[in-house]
Design a protein around this motif. Sequence first.
Motif, PDB file in Angstrom:
ATOM      1  N   HIS A 740       0.817  -1.221   0.000  1.00 58.14           N
ATOM      2  CA  HIS A 740       0.000   0.000   0.000  1.00 58.14           C
ATOM      3  C   HIS A 740       0.849   1.269   0.000  1.00 58.14           C
ATOM      4  O   HIS A 740       0.454   2.293   0.561  1.00 58.14           O
ATOM      5  CB  HIS A 740      -0.965   0.015   1.192  1.00 58.14           C
ATOM      6  N   ASP A 743      -0.334   3.212  -5.806  1.00 58.58           N
ATOM      7  CA  ASP A 743      -1.667   2.927  -6.326  1.00 58.58           C
ATOM      8  C   ASP A 743      -1.547   1.988  -7.542  1.00 58.58           C
ATOM      9  O   ASP A 743      -0.444   1.616  -7.950  1.00 58.58           O
ATOM     10  CB  ASP A 743      -2.340   4.249  -6.711  1.00 58.58           C
ATOM     11  N   LEU A 768       0.280   6.379  -2.614  1.00 52.58           N
ATOM     12  CA  LEU A 768      -0.826   6.312  -1.659  1.00 52.58           C
ATOM     13  C   LEU A 768      -0.384   7.001  -0.372  1.00 52.58           C
ATOM     14  O   LEU A 768       0.725   6.783   0.112  1.00 52.58           O
ATOM     15  CB  LEU A 768      -1.222   4.855  -1.387  1.00 52.58           C
ATOM     16  N   PHE A 778      -5.812   4.617   3.161  1.00 54.79           N
ATOM     17  CA  PHE A 778      -4.944   4.965   2.036  1.00 54.79           C
ATOM     18  C   PHE A 778      -5.678   5.954   1.128  1.00 54.79           C
ATOM     19  O   PHE A 778      -6.841   5.761   0.796  1.00 54.79           O
ATOM     20  CB  PHE A 778      -4.578   3.710   1.233  1.00 54.79           C
ATOM     21  N   THR A 780      -5.436   8.653  -2.389  1.00 54.48           N
ATOM     22  CA  THR A 780      -4.718   9.188  -3.544  1.00 54.48           C
ATOM     23  C   THR A 780      -4.426  10.662  -3.230  1.00 54.48           C
ATOM     24  O   THR A 780      -4.925  11.206  -2.228  1.00 54.48           O
ATOM     25  CB  THR A 780      -5.569   9.111  -4.817  1.00 54.48           C
TER      26      THR A 780
END
Length: 790
Positions: A740, A743, A768, A778, A780
């Motif tokens: 994670h 992305d 992320l 998480f 963007t």
Amino acid sequence: MDINDNIESPLELSVSFNILLRHYEALAKSDDEFVAAKAKRILDTARAYPELEKGFSDFSMLKEREKEIAIILEDSFSPVLTNNEIKTASVPFHNLIFNSSERFKSIIKTAGDDFEIQIKNMPKDDTYIIACTIILNFCYGYNLNFKRPFYYEIPDANGILRYYKILYNADFCEIVPTKKAKKITKEDYDELLDNFENIELWKKKFPPNSYIFKGFVISNIFDVTDDQSISNIKSNLIGEDKRNDESFMEEFHEVFRSLLGINDIKVGFSIYNEEEQTFERVYGVGMDSYLINNKESTDCKGALCGWSYDRLLNENKYFSVSDVEKTYKLSKGCAPHIKALHEQGIKSAIFAPIANEKGLMGILEIVSNKPQVLNSINANKLIDVMPFIVSAVERSKSEEENLIEAIIQKECTSIHPSVHWRFEKEAKNYIKSEMNGEQAIFKKVAFENVYPLYGQIDIKRSSEARNLATQQDLTLQLKAIKKIFKNALEIEGLPIYEQFIYQTGNYLKAIENNFQVDSEQQISEFFKQDIEPILKHLYSVDELKGQIDAYFESIDDKVNMLYRHRKEYDDTIALINKEMAALLDTKQVEAQLMYPHYFERYKTDGVEHNMYVGESITKEDSFNLIYLYNLRLWQLQVMCEMENSYYQMQSKFPVSLDVASMILVFNQPLTISFRMDEKQFDVDGTYNARYEIVKKRVDKAYIKGTTERVTQKGKISIVYSQKQDEREYLRYIRFLQSKHYLDTDIEIVELQDLQAVTGLKAIRVSVLYHKNEDDKAFYTYDDLMKEIKA
């Protein structure tokens, strides 16, 4: 109670006067009637108590036979010299003294009832082994010289520590093996020579109580306080980093008290700065200067009168002030050094120049709170110690110069630890050439076949942000000027004020509609050449004073312009660079533990870093490409963490700016060399220069056929040219997606050709984010901005 109790030794101690009595048996046959009669008297006394000859170890016997022992030792402890000589009779490795001169008794009595006499520098842990070496000498004839000077440290009536050296007379003792004793062979002796610290081996060869010591030793003791004080001064001055040693100055004071025989003294120092013609204090724990009264520094001529200045600086000779109060009154407080001593409550002092053939380096200051105890007579004692102080100051100056150079090297021209060995090697070769009378040349430092890694976290649109800040500051300054002239026009209707209002209005329109790089320079000249002289004239108008004061208060002294929004911008850049560089430095420590490599980072509008890894840098035959791959993955992961860290702290910065991250992949090894003129590493060769060209230009490159920059906020761009690099980094990206960090929106783009460089591609993938370190969600980049602004 037995004298051998609680003592582990190869020697079983037994007090005996056997050998001494044999001497008297010979003297009893002397032709000198007086000598013979005295010897017979002593022999008759001893024969009445056979244990005195046979030997004993019972403490109580010493008390019971005290009178007889005194008679036997009468010649050894002459009554005529008893008040002058310092002498004792005892057994070795024991503080037991059973006879002594009156002078010794007086010294011990003066030391006080609670004083316990003890031999100094007698190594307790080594006494067993020392006893073994004595047996080797006595019984086997091996000449092992382990003689060390032993001392008593005994305070006098004033509490000053005095030093007494002990010289042993072992003429009246013998060592006899018992049944426990093992025969020592040449092989045993050879083995022992190389195993002084192996106590178990010595015990094996010389079991406890395997030999009997019979007899006693006479200790002839001498007051060596002066010599030992000088030696202690020398010892105290030897060694490193004394300034940070809390006990150093107290020990130094103690040594000088012993040397001068004065309890109430303190020692200070001041350093002479020839360039500035000042005395400066020495920095360190307990370091004081009584001459400059602990100020940072003071002018030499302002710290001394004319005579004392000439005495210390020109003649390099010491002088004393035996009565500060008397001298203060005579000089009417005009002599600066006397005034400084008087203000500190000092009553007498000695100032001694610390000087070599090149001149004065500093001043040794000895002071006392009692008058006349320091004077021109006892100042002569310093003659013997000053050479050691001079040597120590010379060494300290040299060390300080080296330290200054080291700090400059570290802070200004840092050599990374991974390559330091190579510079050290070349420096040694340079010194060797000089010493051999050859022409010394510092050879080129180069590392071949190293793999480069480059990355940057760059502030997006930094030029635009700075221009905007400049535009805002100029607008505020122009509006302030316009307002002043409007008010001036109302007070005094001069057309020139209208002209300035018109001109400021034009500048405001110009920077609002078409701000150019040279606009700042033009407007700055306008303020300086035209506006400031008029404002100084208008300051005479009372109604405008407050407004003009407010204007000038808003102007920054350093840039001579209004510096509000630009300061916020500059402060933001500085904070970003500081935080990002600190994070990268912390992470680098971990990376070096994985595999040593060269690393450098520098601050621009953001933070860039270079890394080089390869066999020639590590100096060991251990490099494998796995370490390169590991560093590449580490770099990508750290770039993600830096992005996260930045946006978590973005709200703390005065100006909200975005950053974009980029990694440049170069899959061929190259050669780097140290440019002596630029004090940094650079690539060697025409082909390798391609790497540097790409590094400098790629972050401004566009995606082919578009006007979109390859670097974008919220994304990491990985620039490369080979298909194998693409495959490698896609593997890393997939791994970091599982963690994670990244992305799923991977895109591969081609870049427009750069000058002399074609065929570049880039992988772009979104980072992320977390809102903070504790946040498990998480986001963007767009999600994060919405969350932050919500």
